[in-house]
Write a protein that holds these residues in place. Structure first.
Motif, PDB file in Angstrom:
ATOM      1  N   LEU A 169      -0.077  21.293  32.099  1.00 19.73           N
ATOM      2  CA  LEU A 169      -1.246  22.176  32.092  1.00 19.73           C
ATOM      3  C   LEU A 169      -2.289  21.699  31.092  1.00 19.73           C
ATOM      4  O   LEU A 169      -3.493  21.763  31.349  1.00 19.73           O
ATOM      5  CB  LEU A 169      -0.824  23.608  31.773  1.00 19.73           C
ATOM      6  CG  LEU A 169      -0.132  24.360  32.898  1.00 19.73           C
ATOM      7  CD1 LEU A 169       0.393  25.692  32.397  1.00 19.73           C
ATOM      8  CD2 LEU A 169      -1.072  24.570  34.050  1.00 19.73           C
ATOM      9  N   PHE A 170      -1.806  21.236  29.973  1.00 14.39           N
ATOM     10  CA  PHE A 170      -2.681  20.716  28.931  1.00 14.39           C
ATOM     11  C   PHE A 170      -3.483  19.522  29.450  1.00 14.39           C
ATOM     12  O   PHE A 170      -4.696  19.428  29.255  1.00 14.39           O
ATOM     13  CB  PHE A 170      -1.800  20.322  27.752  1.00 14.39           C
ATOM     14  CG  PHE A 170      -2.499  20.269  26.446  1.00 14.39           C
ATOM     15  CD1 PHE A 170      -3.141  21.376  25.944  1.00 14.39           C
ATOM     16  CD2 PHE A 170      -2.492  19.109  25.705  1.00 14.39           C
ATOM     17  CE1 PHE A 170      -3.771  21.326  24.724  1.00 14.39           C
ATOM     18  CE2 PHE A 170      -3.120  19.052  24.485  1.00 14.39           C
ATOM     19  CZ  PHE A 170      -3.763  20.168  24.001  1.00 14.39           C
ATOM     20  N   THR A 171      -2.818  18.611  30.139  1.00  8.11           N
ATOM     21  CA  THR A 171      -3.482  17.440  30.711  1.00  8.11           C
ATOM     22  C   THR A 171      -4.478  17.848  31.794  1.00  8.11           C
ATOM     23  O   THR A 171      -5.586  17.294  31.879  1.00  8.11           O
ATOM     24  CB  THR A 171      -2.435  16.479  31.301  1.00  8.11           C
ATOM     25  OG1 THR A 171      -1.500  16.143  30.283  1.00  8.11           O
ATOM     26  CG2 THR A 171      -3.073  15.220  31.843  1.00  8.11           C
ATOM     27  N   LEU A 220     -21.862  23.400  30.976  1.00  5.28           N
ATOM     28  CA  LEU A 220     -21.371  24.291  29.922  1.00  5.28           C
ATOM     29  C   LEU A 220     -19.863  24.455  29.981  1.00  5.28           C
ATOM     30  O   LEU A 220     -19.154  24.217  28.990  1.00  5.28           O
ATOM     31  CB  LEU A 220     -22.062  25.656  30.041  1.00  5.28           C
ATOM     32  CG  LEU A 220     -21.590  26.713  29.046  1.00  5.28           C
ATOM     33  CD1 LEU A 220     -22.068  26.353  27.653  1.00  5.28           C
ATOM     34  CD2 LEU A 220     -22.085  28.072  29.452  1.00  5.28           C
ATOM     35  N   TRP A 221     -19.331  24.846  31.134  1.00  8.07           N
ATOM     36  CA  TRP A 221     -17.901  25.150  31.225  1.00  8.07           C
ATOM     37  C   TRP A 221     -17.041  23.902  31.377  1.00  8.07           C
ATOM     38  O   TRP A 221     -15.954  23.818  30.798  1.00  8.07           O
ATOM     39  CB  TRP A 221     -17.650  26.111  32.386  1.00  8.07           C
ATOM     40  CG  TRP A 221     -18.178  27.466  32.098  1.00  8.07           C
ATOM     41  CD1 TRP A 221     -19.319  28.015  32.592  1.00  8.07           C
ATOM     42  CD2 TRP A 221     -17.626  28.430  31.207  1.00  8.07           C
ATOM     43  NE1 TRP A 221     -19.504  29.259  32.079  1.00  8.07           N
ATOM     44  CE2 TRP A 221     -18.471  29.550  31.218  1.00  8.07           C
ATOM     45  CE3 TRP A 221     -16.504  28.464  30.392  1.00  8.07           C
ATOM     46  CZ2 TRP A 221     -18.230  30.682  30.467  1.00  8.07           C
ATOM     47  CZ3 TRP A 221     -16.261  29.598  29.648  1.00  8.07           C
ATOM     48  CH2 TRP A 221     -17.108  30.692  29.678  1.00  8.07           C
ATOM     49  N   GLY A 222     -17.484  22.950  32.154  1.00 12.18           N
ATOM     50  CA  GLY A 222     -16.646  21.785  32.410  1.00 12.18           C
ATOM     51  C   GLY A 222     -16.698  20.736  31.333  1.00 12.18           C
ATOM     52  O   GLY A 222     -15.691  20.136  30.980  1.00 12.18           O
ATOM     53  N   GLY A 245     -11.622  24.069  24.471  1.00  8.97           N
ATOM     54  CA  GLY A 245     -10.414  24.847  24.757  1.00  8.97           C
ATOM     55  C   GLY A 245      -9.162  24.015  24.581  1.00  8.97           C
ATOM     56  O   GLY A 245      -8.143  24.499  24.094  1.00  8.97           O
ATOM     57  N   THR A 246      -9.231  22.753  24.953  1.00  8.11           N
ATOM     58  CA  THR A 246      -8.084  21.858  24.768  1.00  8.11           C
ATOM     59  C   THR A 246      -7.767  21.699  23.296  1.00  8.11           C
ATOM     60  O   THR A 246      -6.595  21.723  22.899  1.00  8.11           O
ATOM     61  CB  THR A 246      -8.389  20.487  25.392  1.00  8.11           C
ATOM     62  OG1 THR A 246      -8.721  20.684  26.758  1.00  8.11           O
ATOM     63  CG2 THR A 246      -7.214  19.560  25.289  1.00  8.11           C
ATOM     64  N   PHE A 281      -4.199  23.001  18.880  1.00  2.00           N
ATOM     65  CA  PHE A 281      -3.970  23.496  17.519  1.00  2.00           C
ATOM     66  C   PHE A 281      -2.940  24.614  17.520  1.00  2.00           C
ATOM     67  O   PHE A 281      -2.017  24.635  16.688  1.00  2.00           O
ATOM     68  CB  PHE A 281      -5.279  23.989  16.908  1.00  2.00           C
ATOM     69  CG  PHE A 281      -5.106  24.670  15.588  1.00  2.00           C
ATOM     70  CD1 PHE A 281      -4.902  23.929  14.440  1.00  2.00           C
ATOM     71  CD2 PHE A 281      -5.116  26.050  15.496  1.00  2.00           C
ATOM     72  CE1 PHE A 281      -4.721  24.554  13.219  1.00  2.00           C
ATOM     73  CE2 PHE A 281      -4.950  26.681  14.283  1.00  2.00           C
ATOM     74  CZ  PHE A 281      -4.748  25.932  13.139  1.00  2.00           C
ATOM     75  N   LEU A 282      -3.085  25.556  18.459  1.00  7.39           N
ATOM     76  CA  LEU A 282      -2.134  26.672  18.526  1.00  7.39           C
ATOM     77  C   LEU A 282      -0.734  26.180  18.851  1.00  7.39           C
ATOM     78  O   LEU A 282       0.248  26.639  18.254  1.00  7.39           O
ATOM     79  CB  LEU A 282      -2.592  27.699  19.559  1.00  7.39           C
ATOM     80  CG  LEU A 282      -3.822  28.516  19.200  1.00  7.39           C
ATOM     81  CD1 LEU A 282      -4.242  29.392  20.373  1.00  7.39           C
ATOM     82  CD2 LEU A 282      -3.554  29.372  17.974  1.00  7.39           C
ATOM     83  N   LEU A 283      -0.604  25.263  19.800  1.00  8.88           N
ATOM     84  CA  LEU A 283       0.725  24.779  20.173  1.00  8.88           C
ATOM     85  C   LEU A 283       1.373  23.984  19.047  1.00  8.88           C
ATOM     86  O   LEU A 283       2.584  24.069  18.837  1.00  8.88           O
ATOM     87  CB  LEU A 283       0.639  23.924  21.435  1.00  8.88           C
ATOM     88  CG  LEU A 283       0.374  24.681  22.724  1.00  8.88           C
ATOM     89  CD1 LEU A 283       0.163  23.706  23.864  1.00  8.88           C
ATOM     90  CD2 LEU A 283       1.515  25.615  23.042  1.00  8.88           C
TER      91      LEU A 283
END
Length: 136
Positions: free
Chosen positions: A63-65, A107-109, A116-117, A122-124
């Motif tokens: 999912l990360f990739t 903006l989003w892509g 977001g990645t 960082f969270l993971l």
């Protein structure tokens, strides 16, 4: 005949019992299903390097990739397509929609997906137990 002598013959009381029984049945079933299906994966996890070989860690990496490379790729393709098509369109309202599509894709892509990645990485790595040893 007195109702207190035989409480089972009171239709109002039996309808109240049925209402209470039915109102507790759905939350109880949902709770039991959650306990059955949601606690299995949690109890199967391990901490440290053993977590990195689990199916859950592999799914997180996939999912990360997908987020890391798919977001900018899709956003870039949409933005490029909207930019290329823009001169061929004559209607003003369609041009406005294409410009908005291009701006949203950039903006989003191209901006939000890489940010977001970085945030999810960082969270993971710092919050999830065993995540630092996997190198998400």
């Amino acid at each position: 005949m007195d109702k207190s002598a035989n409480p089972d013959s009171d239709p109002e009381r039996s309808s109240r019992i049925a209402f209470v029984t039915n109102s507790f049945r759905t939350p109880l079933c949902v709770t039991l299903l959650l306990l059955l299906f949601a606690t299995g994966p949690v109890t199967a996890q391990s901490v440290g390097p053993a977590f990195c070989t689990s199916d859950m860690a592999e799914t997180i990496k996939n999912l990360f990739t997908l987020i890391q490379f798919g977001g900018p790729l899709l956003g870039g393709v949409i933005a490029l397509g909207a930019t290329v098509v823009l001169p061929t369109v004559r209607r003003v309202d369609m041009k406005r929609e294409l410009k908005e599509m291009r701006n949203q894709a950039v903006l989003w892509g191209v901006i939000v997906a890489p940010l977001g990645t970085a945030i999810v990485g960082f969270l993971l790595n710092n919050v999830v137990a065993g995540g630092a040893s996997c190198g998400f």
